[in-house]
Design an enzyme around this catalytic site. Structure first.
Site, mmCIF file in Angstrom:
data_model
loop_
_atom_site.group_PDB
_atom_site.id
_atom_site.type_symbol
_atom_site.label_atom_id
_atom_site.label_comp_id
_atom_site.label_asym_id
_atom_site.label_seq_id
_atom_site.Cartn_x
_atom_site.Cartn_y
_atom_site.Cartn_z
ATOM 1 N N HIS A 70 0.835 -1.201 0.000
ATOM 2 C CA HIS A 70 0.000 0.000 0.000
ATOM 3 C C HIS A 70 0.871 1.254 0.000
ATOM 4 C CE1 HIS A 70 0.529 0.799 4.379
ATOM 5 N NE2 HIS A 70 0.397 -0.504 4.540
ATOM 6 N N ASP A 72 -0.229 4.339 1.098
ATOM 7 C CA ASP A 72 -0.590 5.349 2.099
ATOM 8 C C ASP A 72 0.106 5.113 3.432
ATOM 9 O OD1 ASP A 72 -2.213 3.022 2.392
ATOM 10 O OD2 ASP A 72 -3.618 4.135 3.655
ATOM 11 N N ASP A 96 6.184 0.931 7.653
ATOM 12 C CA ASP A 96 4.840 0.542 7.212
ATOM 13 C C ASP A 96 4.338 1.484 6.125
ATOM 14 O OD1 ASP A 96 2.353 -0.641 7.071
ATOM 15 O OD2 ASP A 96 1.595 0.279 8.903
ATOM 16 N N GLU A 126 -5.067 1.829 2.639
ATOM 17 C CA GLU A 126 -5.057 0.624 3.466
ATOM 18 C C GLU A 126 -5.225 0.959 4.939
ATOM 19 O OE1 GLU A 126 -3.384 -2.556 6.013
ATOM 20 O OE2 GLU A 126 -2.674 -0.499 5.804
ATOM 21 N N GLU A 155 4.102 -6.288 3.680
ATOM 22 C CA GLU A 155 3.951 -5.717 5.015
ATOM 23 C C GLU A 155 5.196 -6.033 5.849
ATOM 24 O OE1 GLU A 155 1.840 -3.858 6.553
ATOM 25 O OE2 GLU A 155 -0.055 -3.915 5.456
#
Length: 352
Positions: A70, A72, A96, A126, A155
């Protein structure tokens, strides 16, 4: 913003990503840069869906692998721009998960003819409510773009493999009483006091430990909110206890709901969220091949991630990326440079 160069060193690329703000709902500039960088690679077919970007090789290989991350981040906490301190890169999203996104972009630029066809997915939103999730939108509108033999979600996992994920159930348990003036409290029934029985039952509850594919998924049932009272001089006639159940992926959402209702049969229970987990899928050929190549012992994912969205499409999925997941969303999050290079090298070797 400065254009992204996916051929740059993975550290430089991670810094460029971190230094491009992309809080949830504001990913457009970064999505533009990622799209532009991928369209410059002639071996990829690129599509844009909202502020998510999907790029694919079309080589007719026997196996297809999705590499997803992701774009964001959570809101900034005075942690921009990035800074390098020894072997650690600090900054919003470094852990992250812009470190993982950088690794994925490096793979896209360095593997024009991979051993497996690859789909790269860089998606928006996300870190916010699921109805805004870019991967969910792609799965709903264009599911063929994210079906594969294996999905690798970048992740943070400390450069180890975390397989599957827990399901999540949220429920409100209502405890009833009878209102009265606090000056004549004995004329009422205090719902907040009655709620002690629910809290005691939760405190004494023993969560399950369920083994799947050799991995132990520890469940958890917790009170996360207690709400009662309408005024300081009124005995409350209602107390609502919100509970959170993290359940093993072998349980279906229906089974998880029945589990909670059976624990509190005498109370009103309203289910407000019930999201399935994802089985580890380590018995699937592609997943077993990757784990064997990496030479690491997989761990169960204790938490929920978007691997569950892939599992819903029949695609086994693993979490594998640089960074300590316990640092996610913290003001001092960082990613070890060594893990950036390790993840890049290992995936480059397996995919190449």
């Amino acid at each position: 913003m400065t254009p992204l160069d996916p051929t740059a060193d993975v550290l430089a690329l991670t810094r460029a990503l971190v230094d491009t703000p992309s809080e949830s709902g504001h990913e457009a500039p970064l999505a533009d840069a990622v799209e532009s960088a991928l369209r410059a690679l002639p071996w990829l077919t690129v599509e844009r869906i909202g502020h998510s970007v999907v790029a694919r090789t079309q080589l007719g290989r026997d196996r297809r692998v999705v590499i997803a991350g992701h774009l964001d981040t959570v809101p900034a906490a005075d942690n921009l721009p990035s800074r390098l301190d020894g072997g650690l890169l600090y900054g919003l999203g470094a852990c992250d998960m812009k470190g993982g996104v950088a690794v994925a972009l490096r793979l896209a630029a360095a593997l024009p003819a991979p051993a497996h066809d690859i789909t790269y997915v860089f998606y928006e939103c996300e870190e916010v409510a699921g109805d805004r999730n870019g991967l969910a939108r792609i799965a709903a509108e264009r599911p063929e773009l994210v079906r594969a033999d294996l999905a690798i979600l970048m992740e943070p996992s400390d450069a180890g493999v975390e397989a599957g994920c827990q399901g999540v159930l949220m429920a409100d348990i209502a405890v009833r009483g009878e209102r009265a003036h606090t000056a004549r409290a004995w004329k009422g029934v205090n719902a907040a006091h009655r709620a002690a029985a629910v809290l005691r039952r939760l405190d004494e509850h023993t969560a399950g430990r369920i083994t799947i594919d050799g991995l132990e998924y520890r469940e958890g049932l917790s009170a996360v909110a207690v709400r009662a009272g309408v005024a300081g001089n009124v005995v409350p006639d209602l107390c609502v206890i919100t509970v959170n159940l993290r359940f093993a992926p072998s349980r279906s959402p229906r089974e998880a709901e029945a589990y909670v209702r059976d624990l509190f049969p005498e109370y009103e229970v309203e289910i407000t969220e019930n999201t399935p987990g994802a089985l580890p899928g380590l018995d699937r050929e592609a997943a077993a091949s990757l784990v064997a190549y990496l030479g690491v012992a997989p761990r169960p994912k204790l938490g929920w991630t978007d691997v569950a969205r892939f599992a819903a499409l029949g695609t086994p999925a693993l979490n594998y990326g640089p960074g300590d997941p316990s640092l996610a969303h913290t003001a001092g999050e960082y990613v070890p440079v060594e893990q950036l290079r390790e993840c890049e090298a290992r995936l480059m070797g397996w995919l190449g």
